[in-house]
Design a protein around this motif. Structure first.
Motif, mmCIF file in Angstrom:
data_model
loop_
_atom_site.group_PDB
_atom_site.id
_atom_site.type_symbol
_atom_site.label_atom_id
_atom_site.label_comp_id
_atom_site.label_asym_id
_atom_site.label_seq_id
_atom_site.Cartn_x
_atom_site.Cartn_y
_atom_site.Cartn_z
ATOM 1 N N PRO A 46 0.628 -1.243 -0.006
ATOM 2 C CA PRO A 46 0.149 -0.008 0.070
ATOM 3 C C PRO A 46 0.717 1.436 0.114
ATOM 4 O O PRO A 46 0.339 2.441 -0.497
ATOM 5 C CB PRO A 46 -0.769 -0.195 1.342
ATOM 6 N N VAL A 47 1.931 1.307 0.551
ATOM 7 C CA VAL A 47 2.860 2.478 0.465
ATOM 8 C C VAL A 47 4.135 2.328 -0.518
ATOM 9 O O VAL A 47 5.003 2.946 -0.700
ATOM 10 C CB VAL A 47 3.511 2.761 1.933
ATOM 11 N N PHE A 48 4.070 1.210 -1.415
ATOM 12 C CA PHE A 48 4.886 1.027 -2.480
ATOM 13 C C PHE A 48 6.459 0.522 -2.099
ATOM 14 O O PHE A 48 7.190 0.745 -2.780
ATOM 15 C CB PHE A 48 4.723 2.223 -3.249
ATOM 16 N N SER A 49 6.311 0.028 -0.913
ATOM 17 C CA SER A 49 7.739 -0.504 -0.484
ATOM 18 C C SER A 49 7.480 -1.549 0.538
ATOM 19 O O SER A 49 6.457 -1.302 1.314
ATOM 20 C CB SER A 49 8.605 0.736 0.025
ATOM 21 N N PHE A 50 8.487 -2.005 1.060
ATOM 22 C CA PHE A 50 8.437 -2.873 2.380
ATOM 23 C C PHE A 50 8.487 -2.358 3.639
ATOM 24 O O PHE A 50 8.103 -3.223 4.548
ATOM 25 C CB PHE A 50 9.478 -4.054 2.159
ATOM 26 N N LYS A 51 8.809 -1.300 3.787
ATOM 27 C CA LYS A 51 8.927 -0.768 4.933
ATOM 28 C C LYS A 51 7.684 -0.593 6.020
ATOM 29 O O LYS A 51 7.642 -0.553 7.167
ATOM 30 C CB LYS A 51 9.267 0.844 5.028
ATOM 31 N N LEU A 52 6.513 -0.868 5.353
ATOM 32 C CA LEU A 52 5.217 -1.010 5.971
ATOM 33 C C LEU A 52 5.254 -2.002 7.012
ATOM 34 O O LEU A 52 4.825 -2.035 8.346
ATOM 35 C CB LEU A 52 3.980 -1.148 5.224
ATOM 36 N N ARG A 53 5.896 -3.322 6.715
ATOM 37 C CA ARG A 53 6.080 -4.469 7.762
ATOM 38 C C ARG A 53 6.739 -4.317 8.948
ATOM 39 O O ARG A 53 5.902 -4.507 9.929
ATOM 40 C CB ARG A 53 6.658 -5.444 6.718
ATOM 41 N N GLY A 54 7.897 -3.667 8.796
ATOM 42 C CA GLY A 54 8.618 -3.396 10.162
ATOM 43 C C GLY A 54 8.058 -2.529 11.060
ATOM 44 O O GLY A 54 7.816 -2.610 12.099
ATOM 45 N N ALA A 55 7.541 -1.439 10.215
ATOM 46 C CA ALA A 55 6.811 -0.183 11.081
ATOM 47 C C ALA A 55 5.782 -0.624 11.695
ATOM 48 O O ALA A 55 5.486 -0.465 12.901
ATOM 49 C CB ALA A 55 6.417 0.697 9.972
ATOM 50 N N TYR A 56 4.824 -1.562 11.097
ATOM 51 C CA TYR A 56 3.580 -1.953 11.900
ATOM 52 C C TYR A 56 3.972 -3.332 12.715
ATOM 53 O O TYR A 56 3.493 -3.108 13.934
ATOM 54 C CB TYR A 56 2.455 -2.843 10.674
ATOM 55 N N ASN A 57 4.687 -3.906 12.582
ATOM 56 C CA ASN A 57 5.128 -5.066 13.712
ATOM 57 C C ASN A 57 5.815 -4.331 14.853
ATOM 58 O O ASN A 57 5.267 -4.842 15.819
ATOM 59 C CB ASN A 57 6.203 -5.707 13.153
ATOM 60 N N LYS A 58 6.442 -3.112 14.605
ATOM 61 C CA LYS A 58 6.923 -2.325 15.833
ATOM 62 C C LYS A 58 5.786 -1.602 16.483
ATOM 63 O O LYS A 58 5.729 -1.904 17.669
ATOM 64 C CB LYS A 58 8.263 -1.300 15.511
#
Length: 504
Positions: A46-58
């Motif tokens: 949804p944000v066009f990159s993998f960064k969402l995964r780590g941010a949400y988990n944190k």
């Protein structure tokens, strides 16, 4: 060997917001290189990159008190959008501190997810220092972009999906490296389940923070980093990410800006998606690995880590892709200044396509020509052509890897200034913000005269500037002090053959 991150990755909470992305075959590139090249499509998040995964988990794992206090991040790119969307889904107040140089499209994206965007400073370091002050004042929880176990575990879910999607043998997985969060998480998972798979990091050759750290067996702080692949422009990798990389990463490859541009084009040709520079690092690394190892018939995988590309950078990418693919050579030639010599030179080049031809009268005897030539056989053809032209007694300088020629000369007008005294030439990177040029001129004052100036904006946080200044010989040390106080990255180009032949 223990694998403490395996359980953390298997239980990471990412799929409330992230999606499982496909692992696509790059058909065109696979045929061209005689290997099966697989692309993990994190650009489809949804944000066009993998960064969402780590941010949400944190964020999901924060205490209720921490969630109530709010979170803060310092970022100019994908981490900012990941934290903003994760915060929106969890109902947490988020503040994102971004450099003033951040492109408007990224600032608008953060605000669209409901986060407060605070613009401060010219660089990530400036934004980060301002973030620390806001944490002290308001008690926000800092969400680190890479050096955090929960963030690392979230990014590791990319590898979990990849191995499930491709259970057959894989020779190597190529992963872009900035601060190291993605490669630390993915390598931890891959080596726990499939230790025979090589994990290879890929960095720009002008931002080799992990490469240098692994070589020297300690974390290093780079004096400066290149700004083209801004998503991985990190001066020092994380403490935890470095520890994991030392355990689980086989090697880190370095690729040039031109090779990154060629990889962006490769991805576009296969997917019709325009990857951001950091997102194309893995493909550039695969091509370099195949060339070095001479492998065929192998399965090689990589991650298209992001596609947050500014539209106005496409011109620069298109310019450099052909050079990165070694499909264009740039030469400077000196020819006699007499009727028919221009035609004779063109005849010597043969029926090859001409991408560019710039001619400048030098004097009554000689003329200098700057020429771009299409190649079909890469470096082999370039070397052959050089030998052919030199055999016909043309003085030739190969400028195919000359940054001043690629960034400035081919876009400039003008020529020699024969009567000019004491000129020295420098190449700069100016922050792309109002007042950067005025700051340069104010600090220079009236001490020296500017004799040449060329500026190009490539849609990045920094613009490329070429400056000629008249500095008497006895004043060079004073001028050097001025450069050091200025604070902008610089390189002297007075001895560059581009300047000597065409501008000096």
């Amino acid at each position: 060997m223990s694998y403490p991150y395996l359980e953390k990755i298997l239980t990471a909470r990412v799929y409330d917001v992230a999606r499982e992305t496909p692992l696509d075959l790059m058909r065109t590139l696979s045929r061209r290189f005689h290997n099966t090249i697989l692309l993990k499509r994190e650009d489809l998040q949804p944000v066009f990159s993998f960064k969402l995964r780590g941010a949400y988990n944190k964020l999901f794992g924060l205490s209720e008190a921490e969630k109530a206090q709010g979170v803060i991040a310092a970022s100019a790119g994908n981490h900012a959008q990941g934290v903003a969307l994760a915060s929106q889904r969890l109902g947490i107040k988020a503040v994102i501190v971004m450099p003033v140089t951040t492109p408007r499209i990224k600032v608008d994206a953060v605000r669209a997810f409901g986060a407060k965007a605070v613009l401060h400073g010219d660089s990530y370091d400036d934004a980060y220092q301002h973030t620390l002050g806001l944490i002290e004042k308001h008690g926000y929880t800092f969400i680190h972009p890479f050096d955090d176990p929960e963030v690392i575990a979230g990014q590791g879910t990319v590898a979990m999906e990849l191995l499930r999607q491709h259970p057959d043998p894989i020779e190597a997985v190529f992963i872009c490296v900035g601060g190291g969060g993605l490669i630390a998480g993915m390598a931890s998972y891959i080596k726990a389940l499939r230790p025979e798979i090589k994990v290879i990091g890929v960095e720009p050759d002008d931002a080799p923070s992990m490469h240098e750290a692994l070589q020297k067996r300690r974390r290093v702080v780079l004096d400066q980093v290149g700004i083209f692949a801004d998503g991985v422009a990190v001066r020092q990798v994380g403490k935890e990410t470095y520890r994991l990389a030392r355990q689980f990463v086989d090697e880190v490859l370095l690729v040039s800006t031109d090779e990154i541009c060629a990889a962006i084009k490769d991805i576009f040709d296969d997917t019709r998606v325009m990857a951001e520079p950091a997102g194309a690092l893995g493909v550039a690394g695969i091509k370099k690995y195949i060339e070095r190892e001479g492998v065929q018939g192998r399965n090689l995988a990589t991650v298209l880590s992001g596609a947050n590309m500014n539209f106005d950078r496409l011109r620069y990418v298109a310019e450099r892709a052909e050079i990165g693919e070694r499909r264009e050579a740039l030469f400077a030639a000196t020819i006699p200044e007499r009727p028919g010599s221009f035609r004779a030179f063109c005849r010597a080049i043969g029926k090859r396509g001409i991408t560019e031809f710039n001619y400048r009268y030098a004097d009554d005897a000689l003329a200098h020509v700057f020429v771009g030539i299409q190649l079909s056989e890469g470096d082999k053809e370039r070397e052959t052509l050089l030998k052919e032209l030199r055999a016909k007694e043309y003085p030739i300088v190969d400028l195919s890897d000359n940054e001043m020629a690629k960034s400035h000369l081919r876009h400039m007008v003008g020529g020699h200034a024969r009567q000019l005294q004491d000129e020295i030439v420098y190449r700069f990177e100016f922050p792309e913000r109002p007042g950067a040029l005025l700051n340069f001129l104010n600090k220079m004052g009236q001490n020296w005269n500017i004799s040449l100036f060329h500026y190009r904006n490539h849609g990045a946080a920094y613009g490329r500037v070429l400056v000629g200044v008249q500095v008497p010989g006895g004043d060079h040390s004073h001028f050097r002090e001025f450069l050091n106080e200025l604070g902008y990255p610089f390189w002297e180009e007075t001895d560059n053959p581009v300047y000597q032949l065409f501008l000096g």
